[in-house]
Motif scaffolding. Structure first.
Motif, PDB file in Angstrom:
ATOM      1  N   VAL A  40      21.385  -7.354  -1.392  1.00 51.14           N
ATOM      2  CA  VAL A  40      21.345  -6.741  -2.716  1.00 51.14           C
ATOM      3  C   VAL A  40      22.694  -6.967  -3.387  1.00 51.14           C
ATOM      4  N   VAL A  41      22.666  -7.493  -4.610  1.00 51.19           N
ATOM      5  CA  VAL A  41      23.893  -7.700  -5.374  1.00 51.19           C
ATOM      6  C   VAL A  41      23.766  -6.934  -6.684  1.00 51.19           C
ATOM      7  N   VAL A  42      24.687  -6.013  -6.915  1.00 56.95           N
ATOM      8  CA  VAL A  42      24.689  -5.183  -8.114  1.00 56.95           C
ATOM      9  C   VAL A  42      25.676  -5.767  -9.120  1.00 56.95           C
ATOM     10  N   PHE A  43      25.193  -6.004 -10.336  1.00 61.21           N
ATOM     11  CA  PHE A  43      26.028  -6.497 -11.426  1.00 61.21           C
ATOM     12  C   PHE A  43      26.181  -5.389 -12.454  1.00 61.21           C
ATOM     13  N   GLU A  44      27.397  -4.915 -12.645  1.00 60.25           N
ATOM     14  CA  GLU A  44      27.673  -3.876 -13.622  1.00 60.25           C
ATOM     15  C   GLU A  44      28.847  -4.298 -14.499  1.00 60.25           C
ATOM     16  N   GLY A  45      29.029  -3.589 -15.591  1.00 59.83           N
ATOM     17  CA  GLY A  45      30.127  -3.891 -16.507  1.00 59.83           C
ATOM     18  C   GLY A  45      29.735  -3.544 -17.924  1.00 59.83           C
ATOM     19  N   ARG A  46      30.676  -3.674 -18.818  1.00 58.36           N
ATOM     20  CA  ARG A  46      30.418  -3.370 -20.221  1.00 58.36           C
ATOM     21  C   ARG A  46      29.445  -4.372 -20.830  1.00 58.36           C
ATOM     22  N   ASP A  47      28.902  -4.023 -21.981  1.00 63.57           N
ATOM     23  CA  ASP A  47      28.066  -4.967 -22.719  1.00 63.57           C
ATOM     24  C   ASP A  47      28.882  -6.208 -23.058  1.00 63.57           C
ATOM     25  N   ALA A  48      28.255  -7.371 -22.911  1.00 60.32           N
ATOM     26  CA  ALA A  48      28.874  -8.665 -23.215  1.00 60.32           C
ATOM     27  C   ALA A  48      29.987  -9.027 -22.241  1.00 60.32           C
ATOM     28  N   ALA A  49      29.963  -8.434 -21.059  1.00 59.41           N
ATOM     29  CA  ALA A  49      30.995  -8.743 -20.069  1.00 59.41           C
ATOM     30  C   ALA A  49      30.700 -10.014 -19.283  1.00 59.41           C
ATOM     31  N   GLY A  50      29.499 -10.581 -19.434  1.00 60.67           N
ATOM     32  CA  GLY A  50      29.179 -11.831 -18.762  1.00 60.67           C
ATOM     33  C   GLY A  50      28.288 -11.700 -17.547  1.00 60.67           C
ATOM     34  N   LEU A 144      24.847  -5.029   0.941  1.00 59.95           N
ATOM     35  CA  LEU A 144      24.992  -4.549  -0.427  1.00 59.95           C
ATOM     36  C   LEU A 144      26.353  -4.940  -0.970  1.00 59.95           C
ATOM     37  N   ARG A 145      26.356  -5.626  -2.125  1.00 58.34           N
ATOM     38  CA  ARG A 145      27.592  -6.039  -2.784  1.00 58.34           C
ATOM     39  C   ARG A 145      27.561  -5.526  -4.224  1.00 58.34           C
ATOM     40  N   LYS A 146      28.720  -5.009  -4.697  1.00 63.38           N
ATOM     41  CA  LYS A 146      28.789  -4.420  -6.037  1.00 63.38           C
ATOM     42  C   LYS A 146      29.923  -5.085  -6.824  1.00 63.38           C
ATOM     43  N   TYR A 147      29.584  -5.620  -7.999  1.00 59.03           N
ATOM     44  CA  TYR A 147      30.567  -6.303  -8.842  1.00 59.03           C
ATOM     45  C   TYR A 147      30.638  -5.644 -10.213  1.00 59.03           C
ATOM     46  N   TRP A 148      31.865  -5.335 -10.626  1.00 62.26           N
ATOM     47  CA  TRP A 148      32.102  -4.800 -11.961  1.00 62.26           C
ATOM     48  C   TRP A 148      32.791  -5.880 -12.796  1.00 62.26           C
ATOM     49  N   PHE A 149      32.125  -6.305 -13.877  1.00 61.21           N
ATOM     50  CA  PHE A 149      32.677  -7.329 -14.761  1.00 61.21           C
ATOM     51  C   PHE A 149      33.519  -6.653 -15.838  1.00 61.21           C
ATOM     52  N   SER A 150      34.805  -6.957 -15.827  1.00 61.40           N
ATOM     53  CA  SER A 150      35.770  -6.303 -16.714  1.00 61.40           C
ATOM     54  C   SER A 150      36.119  -7.227 -17.878  1.00 61.40           C
ATOM     55  N   VAL A 151      35.879  -6.749 -19.098  1.00 59.09           N
ATOM     56  CA  VAL A 151      36.162  -7.537 -20.303  1.00 59.09           C
ATOM     57  C   VAL A 151      37.034  -6.703 -21.235  1.00 59.09           C
ATOM     58  N   SER A 152      37.945  -7.362 -21.940  1.00 55.25           N
ATOM     59  CA  SER A 152      38.825  -6.654 -22.858  1.00 55.25           C
ATOM     60  C   SER A 152      38.083  -6.294 -24.137  1.00 55.25           C
ATOM     61  N   ASP A 153      38.631  -5.346 -24.886  1.00 57.23           N
ATOM     62  CA  ASP A 153      37.977  -4.932 -26.129  1.00 57.23           C
ATOM     63  C   ASP A 153      37.938  -6.054 -27.155  1.00 57.23           C
ATOM     64  N   THR A 154      39.012  -6.855 -27.222  1.00 55.74           N
ATOM     65  CA  THR A 154      39.039  -7.950 -28.196  1.00 55.74           C
ATOM     66  C   THR A 154      38.028  -9.033 -27.849  1.00 55.74           C
TER      67      THR A 154
END
Length: 267
Positions: A40-50, A144-154
């Protein structure tokens, strides 16, 4: 990585390494199938983070019967009365399967918390139960693997503007996306609280710097491959049989069937 400048990755270098990693993903898939593993691979992060683009690259050459994407819609009224994790459990893999969650049970720690779609009691219960739930999955043998995609506000805003101008991607821009601009700091606080409670030794969070999409995709895939002890599985030897001689079959006249018009003739 976020604090230092890195040279832009050329398309040639990106595509070459992506193909190499995707070849390894196929090997991982065959190992999962042969060993009866559950990944299981979890993809999380802000909208438009990729997240979506990375998931596409992960699954591009995989067998959809082995590797599938779970992108759940908003819960129904009936599901709202269930145990919160219940509808996610239905999508967990059986032996020999890989499931990629394009957003997951962490909706409660993010959008539901920030947008007041859940009560404070429900949110607090989630933070208590989530580590227990994930430990149960690992104890049962799930990888189980969990990834948080971090994107800047700009960078997020720049991607939103591109979606707004692109008719092929405008559907990705929802009112919820626009609201995330106004609630940037609220989402930041929610993410920080989520990590405090759910970054556990058995299932840690892995942060993917995603302002550079190409690097983010390669980094995430390479890391995933490095965390799973897969081995190359020798494929069975397959030989194409010789075509048997004709038994007299005659194809019906073409004018008895309806063919798709040749659109390409006018190009």
């Amino acid at each position: 990585m976020a604090d230092k400048k890195v040279t832009k990755l050329s398309r040639a270098a990106y595509e070459s390494e992506l193909l190499r990693l995707q070849t390894e993903l196929v090997k991982l898939q065959e190992w999962v199938r042969a060993e009866g593993a559950r990944l299981v691979v979890v993809f999380e992060g802000r909208d438009a983070a990729g997240k979506g683009g990375t998931i596409k690259r992960v699954t591009e050459h995989l067998n959809p019967r082995v590797a599938r994407i779970a992108a759940l819609p908003r819960p129904t009224e009936r599901q709202r009365t269930q145990w919160y994790f219940q509808r996610y459990v239905e999508h967990l893999p059986a032996a020999g399967e890989i499931v990629l969650f394009d957003r997951s049970w962490y909706n409660r720690a993010g959008v539901e918390r920030v947008m007041d779609f859940c009560t404070k009691e429900e949110y607090q219960r989630f933070l208590r139960q989530c580590p227990i739930f994930e430990r149960m999955l690992v104890e049962d043998g799930i990888l189980l693997r969990k990834y948080w995609f971090s994107v800047s506000d700009t960078e997020q805003e720049a991607r939103f503007r591109k979606r707004l101008e692109d008719p092929l991607r405008r559907w990705k821009l929802s009112p919820m996306d626009l609201e995330s601009i106004n609630r940037w700091e609220a989402y930041s606080r929610a993410k920080d609280a989520m990590l405090v409670h759910t970054d556990i030794a058995e299932v840690p969070w892995y942060i993917v710097e995603s302002d550079d999409k190409r690097r983010a995709r390669l980094n995430m895939i390479a890391h995933l491959l490095g965390t799973v002890p897969y081995q190359e599985v020798e494929p069975p030897v397959i030989e194409l049989p010789e075509r048997p001689p004709s038994t007299g079959y005659q194809r019906p006249p073409r004018d008895l069937q309806t063919y798709v018009p040749d659109h390409t003739a006018g190009l």
